[in-house]
Scaffold this motif. Structure first.
Motif: not given
Length: 326
Positions: A10-13, A17, A20, A44, A53-57
């Motif tokens: 998951t990645k959010q900016y 999201p 997801q 992404t 980039r680093r994942p959000t989770s």
């Protein structure tokens, strides 16, 4: 062994999201395409897998490495083609390729040999002494792939390589990708909107929509999951009517069938009725049609849930209404 893996990625900016809960595996030595329209999350995904980039989770790995924490080791074994990547304007095309090879420890002689082979395969050898500013867009597309392959990576991740490419570039890039997979054992992940392009190159597909993974599998698995049937297509003599339950599409008479096994019986029936049959073939839905089927199914499900919720709300009286009726 899976060369690329993602688990609940998951990645959010800014709280929104972009991806997801993506779960994805690409076996070593295979070519997979992640396809989707704009804002599907393709770029992404590549940036997360490349360690940009680093994942959000969630988590992901490439060749057993965690991209966010082992980017240097990863880049020594992987090549990345980004839509925004550029060559150095102060160097010629061949100098650029040798420079990037040197970064990865490729010797000068090996770099010359490798760059020559790649430029010939991509048909850009004649452009080798030109600087990037003097190169056509199609040549730049091909050069980006050559740069990513210079150090013989085990994995190549390509972002939007199919977007805006001319026919010759599409053909050359596709041929080199297939060669890299089949002859060099490279694992390839291609992320693009151009579904027809990757359909001819890859054997596995992931369908992305607004950061959500709709489905993944080979063409046949996705076709069946999307509820799409095969079609029998018959080309008859000019002016001759088609068989019963067939309808004319272009110059062919078509009808849905359950499987290819129905074709011999259909052909026998048509010929047995004295018709002049010139050609018979099975028409399979393309990747773009399959993708649209999953989108339509999702929209129908959403509409159905919305309608069901509306009925429940209407049928459930408020407490004051119950009191008023007693």
């Amino acid at each position: 062994m899976d060369a690329i893996a993602a688990f609940d990625l998951t990645k959010q900016y800014d709280g929104k999201p972009a991806l997801q809960g993506i779960n994805l595996q690409v076996p070593e030595g295979r070519a997979m395409a992640c396809v989707g329209k704009e804002n599907a999350g393709k770029t992404t995904l590549v940036r997360l897998l490349a360690g940009l980039r680093r994942p959000t989770s969630g988590e992901c790995s490439v060749l057993g490495l965690a991209p966010a924490f082992e980017a240097a080791r990863l880049h020594s074994m992987a090549g990345v083609v980004l839509h925004t990547a550029r060559l150095y304007d102060t160097l010629s095309l061949s100098e650029n390729l040798r420079f990037f090879a040197g970064i990865h420890g490729v010797t000068k002689n090996q770099a010359v040999e490798r760059s020559s082979a790649l430029m010939h395969r991509l048909d850009i050898w004649e452009e080798r002494d030109k600087r990037p500013a003097d190169l056509p867009t199609g040549v730049l597309h091909r050069a980006s792939l050559a740069r990513a392959l210079m150090h013989r990576p085990r994995v190549v991740m390509i972002d939007e390589q199919g977007a805006g490419m001319d026919r010759e570039t599409t053909q050359r890039v596709g041929e080199l990708v297939k060669y890299s997979v089949q002859q060099e054992g490279v694992t390839v992940l291609m992320c693009t909107q151009n579904m027809q392009y990757v359909q001819e190159i890859c054997d596995g597909f992931a369908l992305l929509y607004q950061g959500i993974l709709l489905a993944r599998g080979d063409m046949e698995t996705l076709r069946m999951g999307g509820g799409l049937r095969l079609k029998a297509a018959l080309r008859m003599a000019p002016g001759e009517a088609g068989p019963q339950n067939f309808h004319l599409v272009g110059d062919q008479w078509q009808r849905e069938i359950q499987s290819e096994s129905e074709m011999p019986k259909l052909i026998a029936q048509v010929v047995g009725q004295g018709a002049n049959l010139y050609e018979a073939r099975v028409v399979r839905p393309g990747l773009e049609e399959i993708y649209q089927a999953y989108l339509d199914r999702g929209k129908r499900r959403e509409a159905s849930l919305h309608a069901e919720t509306s009925r429940e709300y209407t049928a459930d009286p408020r407490p004051e209404d119950e009191a008023a009726g007693t």
